[in-house]
Design an enzyme around this catalytic site. Structure first.
Site, PDB file in Angstrom:
ATOM      1  N   ASP A  55     -26.363  -4.549 -19.274  1.00 52.29           N
ATOM      2  CA  ASP A  55     -27.136  -4.079 -20.217  1.00 52.29           C
ATOM      3  C   ASP A  55     -27.290  -5.199 -21.236  1.00 52.29           C
ATOM      4  OD1 ASP A  55     -28.490  -0.636 -19.692  1.00 52.29           O
ATOM      5  OD2 ASP A  55     -26.676  -0.597 -20.350  1.00 52.29           O
ATOM      6  N   TYR A 113     -14.162  -3.820 -15.973  1.00 57.08           N
ATOM      7  CA  TYR A 113     -14.848  -4.029 -17.524  1.00 57.08           C
ATOM      8  C   TYR A 113     -13.680  -3.982 -17.901  1.00 57.08           C
ATOM      9  CZ  TYR A 113     -19.748  -2.253 -15.375  1.00 57.08           C
ATOM     10  OH  TYR A 113     -20.998  -2.540 -15.371  1.00 57.08           O
TER      11      TYR A 113
END
Length: 265
Positions: A55, A113
């Site tokens: 994003d 992540y």
């Protein structure tokens, strides 16, 4: 045609995300323009395929893409050529010649992540693009108990933002850890799983810091599995602290060799 696998890093601050969008600067569009320029603007144009989207504001330490190039260039020359034309907030780390069957998205077996949370009393303007911020004291032991509840195969409905395009909210998290980076006074979360959905990591971190601060029960993750209600997870921490750290492909991690099943994508 030669297929290339490209590993790159980027600072997501000034990108509107990875995926191409009309009239917006994205990672995909920037890389696509450079690759087609290197190939002297072929027709049809070269298409970039990424391992997945990030994003706006999210960073990548090792995003992976592939593309088919109309002529053969040695892999390291391709890396140097791309880096000579890419902007300063992108850098190609590695280029590999791969089989025409390789796919940067569909061959993924797992992703890792990292989320960095500044714990300073005051919001640090120099960190605003690279960390979240949590000024309240946290109990790391409580966070680690809650992290254990996140590991395994679960329905993560409560941890996924609306708009997620997926057949099911079931995923498997293999590893979930948190430590304090004393030098930078930051909480560092890491998650490794077979797939993550829209805002999932940012929502999980929001729940975890609340648990660490004592505003949620230590095992509240288990309740959130049961209620399947995104609103009860409440907080989504800022995109700036999130980093795509590693993309795994089949065979790279023998302990977790299986990619996300087709019915879960």
């Amino acid at each position: 045609m030669q297929r290339y696998k490209v590993t790159l890093m980027y600072d997501g601050t000034n990108f509107a995300g990875f995926q191409r969008q009309p009239n917006k600067r994205t990672v995909e569009s920037t890389l696509t323009d450079v690759v087609n320029k290197m190939a002297k603007q072929p027709d049809p144009a070269i298409v970039i395929y990424g391992s997945g989207r990030t994003d706006a504001g999210v960073h990548a330490l090792a995003q992976v893409v592939h593309f088919d190039f109309p002529f053969l260039i040695p892999a390291d020359n391709m890396r140097k050529g791309l880096n000579s034309m890419l902007p300063m907030d992108m850098e190609v780390l590695k280029v590999e010649e791969v089989a025409p069957t390789f796919h940067a998205r569909y061959d993924v077996s797992g992703k890792q992540y990292q989320y960095r949370m500044d714990m300073g009393e005051f919001r640090n303007p120099f960190k605003r693009n690279y960390t979240g911020h949590w000024k309240f004291p946290v109990d790391l032991a409580k966070i680690n108990v809650a992290l254990a509840d996140l590991v395994g195969e679960h329905d993560y409905t409560s941890f996924v933002a609306s708009g997620a395009q997926t057949r099911t909210f079931v995923r498997t998290i293999y590893e979930a850890t948190c430590h304090i980076d004393e030098a930078n006074h930051e909480l560092v979360f890491e998650f490794y799983g077979n797939g993550f959905m829209y805002n999932q990591v940012r929502i999980m971190v929001g729940v975890l810091v609340e648990i660490g601060s004592g505003t949620r029960p230590v095992h509240d993750v288990l309740r959130l599995y049961e209620v399947k209600d995104r609103k009860q997870a409440r907080r989504t921490v800022p995109a700036a602290g999130l980093y795509l750290k590693h993309v795994y492909y089949q065979g790279e991690d023998p302990q977790h060799p299986t990619k996300l099943p087709q019915h879960q994508r």
